[in-house]
Scaffold this motif. Structure first.
Motif, PDB file in Angstrom:
ATOM      1  N   UNK A 222       0.923  -1.419   0.486  1.00 55.92           N
ATOM      2  CA  UNK A 222       0.083  -0.035  -0.054  1.00 55.92           C
ATOM      3  C   UNK A 222       0.800   1.095   0.203  1.00 55.92           C
ATOM      4  N   UNK A 223       1.859   1.178   0.793  1.00 55.30           N
ATOM      5  CA  UNK A 223       3.047   2.496   0.751  1.00 55.30           C
ATOM      6  C   UNK A 223       3.458   2.740  -0.613  1.00 55.30           C
ATOM      7  N   UNK A 224       4.002   1.474  -1.428  1.00 58.72           N
ATOM      8  CA  UNK A 224       4.472   1.407  -2.453  1.00 58.72           C
ATOM      9  C   UNK A 224       3.267   2.291  -3.753  1.00 58.72           C
ATOM     10  N   UNK A 225       1.987   1.626  -3.547  1.00 53.67           N
ATOM     11  CA  UNK A 225       0.725   2.096  -4.418  1.00 53.67           C
ATOM     12  C   UNK A 225       1.108   3.929  -4.850  1.00 53.67           C
ATOM     13  N   UNK A 226       0.552   4.147  -3.274  1.00 56.62           N
ATOM     14  CA  UNK A 226       0.498   5.905  -2.844  1.00 56.62           C
ATOM     15  C   UNK A 226       0.975   6.395  -3.669  1.00 56.62           C
ATOM     16  N   UNK A 266      -5.264   6.925  -0.773  1.00 56.43           N
ATOM     17  CA  UNK A 266      -4.771   8.213   1.690  1.00 56.43           C
ATOM     18  C   UNK A 266      -6.160   6.973   2.067  1.00 56.43           C
ATOM     19  N   UNK A 267      -7.082   7.157   1.648  1.00 56.70           N
ATOM     20  CA  UNK A 267      -8.303   7.257   2.513  1.00 56.70           C
ATOM     21  C   UNK A 267      -8.775   5.112   3.026  1.00 56.70           C
ATOM     22  N   UNK A 268      -8.964   4.500   1.040  1.00 54.14           N
ATOM     23  CA  UNK A 268      -8.848   3.475   1.302  1.00 54.14           C
ATOM     24  C   UNK A 268      -7.888   2.258   1.663  1.00 54.14           C
ATOM     25  N   UNK A 269      -6.668   2.984   1.485  1.00 55.82           N
ATOM     26  CA  UNK A 269      -5.156   2.323   1.718  1.00 55.82           C
ATOM     27  C   UNK A 269      -5.021   1.316   3.044  1.00 55.82           C
ATOM     28  N   UNK A 270      -5.323   1.708   4.103  1.00 54.98           N
ATOM     29  CA  UNK A 270      -5.124   0.990   5.371  1.00 54.98           C
ATOM     30  C   UNK A 270      -6.975  -0.229   5.588  1.00 54.98           C
ATOM     31  N   UNK A 271      -7.134  -0.123   4.620  1.00 54.34           N
ATOM     32  CA  UNK A 271      -8.336  -1.264   4.760  1.00 54.34           C
ATOM     33  C   UNK A 271      -8.056  -2.139   3.975  1.00 54.34           C
ATOM     34  N   UNK A 272      -6.966  -2.091   2.203  1.00 50.46           N
ATOM     35  CA  UNK A 272      -6.302  -2.887   1.962  1.00 50.46           C
ATOM     36  C   UNK A 272      -4.503  -4.131   2.297  1.00 50.46           C
ATOM     37  N   UNK A 273      -4.818  -2.712   3.216  1.00 50.02           N
ATOM     38  CA  UNK A 273      -3.528  -3.523   3.972  1.00 50.02           C
ATOM     39  C   UNK A 273      -3.675  -4.170   4.795  1.00 50.02           C
ATOM     40  N   UNK A 274      -5.031  -3.782   5.743  1.00 50.06           N
ATOM     41  CA  UNK A 274      -5.319  -4.764   6.802  1.00 50.06           C
ATOM     42  C   UNK A 274      -5.972  -6.266   5.906  1.00 50.06           C
TER      43      UNK A 274
END
Ligand SMILES: Nc1ncnc2c1ncn2[C@@H]1O[C@H](COP(=O)(O)OP(=O)(O)OP(=O)(O)O)[C@@H](O)[C@H]1O
Ligand SMILES: [Mg+2]
Length: 282
Positions: A222-226, A266-274
């Motif tokens: 996710x950090x890379x995707x951003x 930025x908003x949905x990244x955390x749920x993808x990471x989880x």
């Protein structure tokens, strides 16, 4: 002047068009002829390596014809156009594409490009002032999994074409590039209609499992995707300033889609990471 090359059957000439990035691509019988660019010989060496390593899901390089065009095998099948049609949006498509990219990577691993290798890139890429997103390189990857570069057979991705942006990269960069187009990593209003309501964290997880991402790669995805989406935004803007084809794409929607994609990840990244880490989905 002749169209003939050893191993290629003659036939009628028919223009091939993608997004119009490369003018002059034609099909001649069971071959494709493309204009030679500075990176063409390097890409042909890469394609030859992939075939030698047992990866048959890419065009076979057949040399250069009497008109100075490069000759590749024509890959039979259907190439989707944007927006992705509903039948190209199922999870089985993600599984097949992830498997294809995994096999490409495994075949590419260990190949040493020639010392005088020349790689392609978008026009104006040198003006993008952002840190690199795919270093240190692990292998040479395709790096451009837009729908127009994926050949379907029997409803599933079965081959990759258009290696114009291939260059040394990381496995994870290539995976993120594919997810951008196919999850996709886009705001709902910029997705194909069939995926407007899709559960993107689940789709990313399906892809991650099918590719076989490691725990470390999952943590970095996710950090890379951003960072990649930020780079796509600035890269597309730079290309629009340098080339009329990219300017048209920019004006027809890329300039709105890219900032929306940045805000969305930025908003949905955390749920993808989880989801891909196996933690409870928020
Ligand atoms: N080797 C091949 N086998 C089968 N079809 C091909 C092959 N090469 C090109 N094509 C067809 O021609 C289209 C355009 O080719 P290509 O993708 O190489 O050009 P492009 O201008 O870079 O397009 P895009 O910007 O859409 O990626 C492809 O989308 C595909 O339909
Ligand atoms: Mg293409």
């Amino acid at each position: 002047m002749t169209d003939e090359v050893p191993g290629a059957r003659a036939g009628t000439t028919e223009p091939l068009e993608g997004d119009g990035v490369t003018a002059g691509i034609v099909r001649v019988g069971d071959t494709v002829r493309r204009p030679v660019r500075p990176f063409s010989a390097t890409v042909r060496a890469y394609l030859a390596h992939l075939h030698d390593a047992g990866f048959a899901a890419a065009p076979v390089p057949l040399g250069v014809d009497g008109q100075g065009r490069e000759v590749l095998s024509y890959v039979p099948g259907d190439v989707p156009r944007e927006p992705l049609p509903a039948e190209a949006t199922g999870e089985a498509v993600l599984v097949a594409l992830a498997g294809l990219i995994r096999r490409l990577h495994d075949a590419a691993q260990g190949w040493e490009p020639p010392p005088d290798a020349v790689w392609g890139g978008l026009p104006g890429a040198h003006t993008v002032d952002l840190p690199p997103v795919d270093e240190p390189a692990e292998l040479v990857g395709h790096r451009d999994y837009c729908p127009g570069n994926v050949v379907f057979r029997d409803g599933l991705p079965s081959a990759l074409i258009d290696f114009d942006l291939a260059r040394p990269t990381t496995r994870l960069y290539d995976v993120v590039n594919a997810l951008y187009w196919w999850a996709p990593l886009l705001d709902p209003r910029d997705r194909p209609p069939a995926l407007a309501e899709a559960h993107i964290p689940r789709r990313v997880a399906v892809f991650a499992d099918a590719y076989g991402l490691t725990g470390g790669q999952r943590a970095e995805l996710v950090p890379l995707a951003a960072r990649v989406i930020h780079r796509f935004h600035l890269g597309a803007r730079a290309a629009a300033r340098h080339d009329p084809v990219f300017r048209r794409m920019w004006e027809r929607g890329v300039r709105d889609r890219m900032p929306r994609a940045q805000a969305w990840i930025a908003v949905r990244g955390p749920s993808i990471a989880a989801r891909i880490s196996g933690r409870t989905v928020l």
